[in-house]
Design an enzyme around this catalytic site. Structure first.
Site, PDB file in Angstrom:
ATOM      1  CG  HIS A 105       0.147  -0.699   8.702  1.00 31.26           C
ATOM      2  ND1 HIS A 105      -0.599  -1.851   8.515  1.00 31.26           N
ATOM      3  CD2 HIS A 105       1.190  -0.802   7.866  1.00 31.26           C
ATOM      4  CE1 HIS A 105      -0.009  -2.605   7.612  1.00 31.26           C
ATOM      5  NE2 HIS A 105       1.088  -1.996   7.207  1.00 31.26           N
ATOM      6  CG  ASP A 106      -0.812  -0.119   4.652  1.00 34.75           C
ATOM      7  OD1 ASP A 106       0.239   0.453   4.997  1.00 34.75           O
ATOM      8  OD2 ASP A 106      -0.879  -1.347   4.400  1.00 34.75           O
TER       9      ASP A 106
HETATM   10  C1  GLC Z   1       1.730  -3.799   2.602  1.00 35.01           C
HETATM   11  C2  GLC Z   1       1.957  -3.100   3.911  1.00 35.01           C
HETATM   12  C3  GLC Z   1       2.405  -1.696   3.630  1.00 35.01           C
HETATM   13  C4  GLC Z   1       3.693  -1.759   2.869  1.00 35.01           C
HETATM   14  C5  GLC Z   1       3.542  -2.598   1.608  1.00 35.01           C
HETATM   15  C6  GLC Z   1       4.859  -2.951   1.015  1.00 35.01           C
HETATM   16  O1  GLC Z   1       0.684  -3.251   1.893  1.00 35.01           O
HETATM   17  O2  GLC Z   1       0.798  -3.140   4.672  1.00 35.01           O
HETATM   18  O3  GLC Z   1       2.552  -0.945   4.801  1.00 35.01           O
HETATM   19  O4  GLC Z   1       4.122  -0.468   2.525  1.00 35.01           O
HETATM   20  O5  GLC Z   1       2.911  -3.815   1.867  1.00 35.01           O
HETATM   21  O6  GLC Z   1       5.500  -3.910   1.803  1.00 35.01           O
END
Ligand code: GLC
Length: 532
Positions: free
Chosen positions: A329-330
């Protein structure tokens, strides 16, 4: 060797907001996942990982947790979760939660207490520091979402640290009370029957005790995003994190030891391989699976992928189980990064490498990144540093299920737009198509079950030329060859002469690759071969 479910199984990542809405508010919910469990089992997945469902102000869409032991009312209630867990288990599906231990929401009651005064008992639960002599932030650490990672608190005259948004205050994991409380959170969910956790930003959890400046990054370019101005040498990946991972592991193992089932811990860690491996554990076992994200960014070239796989395999510590990921999702979706034709080859790669695969929802449909009109941008990452292509909304769009309105995702207005091609790229349609990528995923997953060589077999690269990546998987008496053409031109692969080979599965429609001592692969074709 006993083989455990998290070693043979496929983990399917569900981005909860975008999977299935059942109450018409345009965002997914727990009942929605329950409604789609039969889809997941028919696809052949073994476990689901659900993005954070906890009560949250949603500054970072749930990665800003305000209560670790509850469910946000927009997603349902604790009873809905229990019901989902029961229903999943009844189908033999494991359920993993997203554990976000590095930081809480700034609206978490703990943080409210912590910021209320310097002598509050919870002051030291977070990371508070005096200003630098000039009154500025204590050091040069930068938030992953841009800007200083320190936020000034006028009332108490100190800065607090946040590796992400200022609404996500970092917990002080050097504090034993924080550790004990968070370990209890894990037990709370384990006791309810949760099968494991994906641990958010595990490598961020401990910071250097004296907070020195991070070194400047000599390769920094503004297009990379502000966080890359410095190298996160002192703000991440500190040796003490391994003690914490080991404690978490011990908690997980205590369930198996008491006959309560194997629980798994998967660490989110973006580090080069040599710094990733210690997360398997040093003196004591660490997480079961430190996420291996290398395929997401690797050049899509046969020789360099072969080297990457070989290097990863040889870097694994004894007993360390590999794992592979194409997207999450990132990060950009695989169909966007590699194109539709190679997305099919990538599917075969993911499901035939040695180790646990994690599949991001929608990738089984070849879903691409969806362009988000400016007015509809939701992701704080994009809003804070617009236009650099760092935003994550494009990979978080609703799952297209059906040919009906809003692709069956919601009866309301979807929180993010659907993929423009949803009327054909949806589960209902593609399940009927014998050669859709969805059908290919089903076939590959079925094949992993019937041919254990693909999941637990030994792995050996084969000599190959040009755009071909080829390897053998071997288990018991079974030997299989996987040959992947990463390019558009036809390719030839000389087969080992210890057998006659016949194709078991091709990524291409109606393909019948010629096998006669050599294999002729069409452009963009992958095949699995077995001996006659
Ligand atoms: C992780 C999650 C991401 C989130 C970040 C801060 O990387 O995958 O979506 O924004 O942590 O919690």
């Amino acid at each position: 060797m006993t083989v455990l479910w998290w070693q043979t199984g496929l983990i399917y990542q569900i981005y909860l907001r975008s999977f299935q809405d059942t109450n018409g508010d345009g965002i997914g919910d727990l009942k929605g996942i329950e409604r789609r469990l039969d889809y997941l089992t028919s696809l052949g997945v073994d476990a689901i990982w659900i993005s954070p469902m906890y009560p949250s102000p949603m500054a970072d869409f749930g990665y800003d947790v305000a209560d670790y032991c509850g469910v946000d009312s927009r997603y349902g209630a604790l009873a809905d979760f229990d019901e989902l867990l029961d229903q999943a288990h009844a189908r033999g599906l494991k359920v993993l939660l997203d554990f976000v231990p590095n930081h809480t929401s700034d609206r978490h009651p703990w943080f409210a207490e912590s910021r209320s005064s310097r002598d509050n008992p919870k002051r030291d639960w977070y990371i508070w520091r005096d200003p630098a002599p000039d009154g500025g932030p204590p050091n040069n650490w930068i938030s992953d979402f841009g800007g200083s990672a320190w936020e000034w608190d006028e009332a108490t005259g100190q800065y607090y640290y946040h590796a992400f948004l200022k609404e996500q205050a970092d917990l002080n994991w050097r504090n034993p009370a924080v550790q004990a409380t968070m370990y209890d959170v894990m037990r709370f969910w384990f006791d309810r029957g949760v099968d494991g956790f994906r641990i958010d930003v595990l490598w961020h959890m401990v910071k250097a005790a004296d907070f020195p400046d991070n070194p400047l990054n000599p390769d920094y370019q503004p297009a990379m995003g502000d966080m890359h101005r410095v190298l996160q040498l002192h703000s991440t990946d500190q040796p003490e994190v391994h003690g914490i991972a080991a404690e978490m592991r011990a908690i997980a193992e205590s369930y198996a030891a008491n006959g309560l089932g194997e629980r798994v811990l998967i660490g989110e860690i973006y580090l080069p391989v040599e710094r990733l491996m210690p997360y398997y554990g040093r003196e004591r076992a660490g997480v079961h699976l430190p996420f291996n994200f290398q395929l997401i960014d690797a050049p899509w070239k046969a020789r360099s992928l072969a080297k990457l796989i070989a290097d990863y395999e040889s870097a694994l510590p004894p007993g360390g189980w590999p794992n592979w990921v194409l997207g999450n999702h990132d990060r950009p979706r695989v169909a966007t990064k590699r194109g539709q034709a190679q997305a099919r080859v990538a599917a075969m790669l993911l499901l035939t490498l040695r180790g646990t695969p994690t599949l991001y929802y929608g990738d089984e449909l070849g879903l691409s990144d969806v362009a988000i009109p400016l007015a509809q941008v939701q992701d704080p990452r994009e809003l804070r540093e617009p236009g650099l292509g760092l935003g994550r909304d494009p990979v978080r769009t609703p799952m297209p299920w059906e040919r009906s309105e809003n692709a069956g995702f919601t009866t309301g207005k979807p929180w993010l737009p659907l993929n423009a091609d949803w009327s054909t790229r949806n589960v209902e349609q593609m399940a009927e198509e014998p050669h859709s990528i969805l059908t290919l995923y089903r076939q590959l997953l079925a094949m992993r079950r019937t041919h254990p060589a693909l999941s637990v077999g030994d792995f050996a690269l084969l000599d190959a030329e040009g755009d071909v990546l080829a390897y053998e998987r071997r288990h018991g008496g079974e030997r299989l060859i996987v040959a992947l053409n990463l390019g558009r031109q036809p390719q030839r692969l000389q087969l080992p002469d210890w057998s006659d080979w016949r194709p078991l599965l091709s990524t291409l429609a109606d393909a019948a690759p010629a096998v006669n001592g050599a294999l002729l692969l069409s452009g963009n074709e992958g095949v699995i071969l077995k001996p006659h």
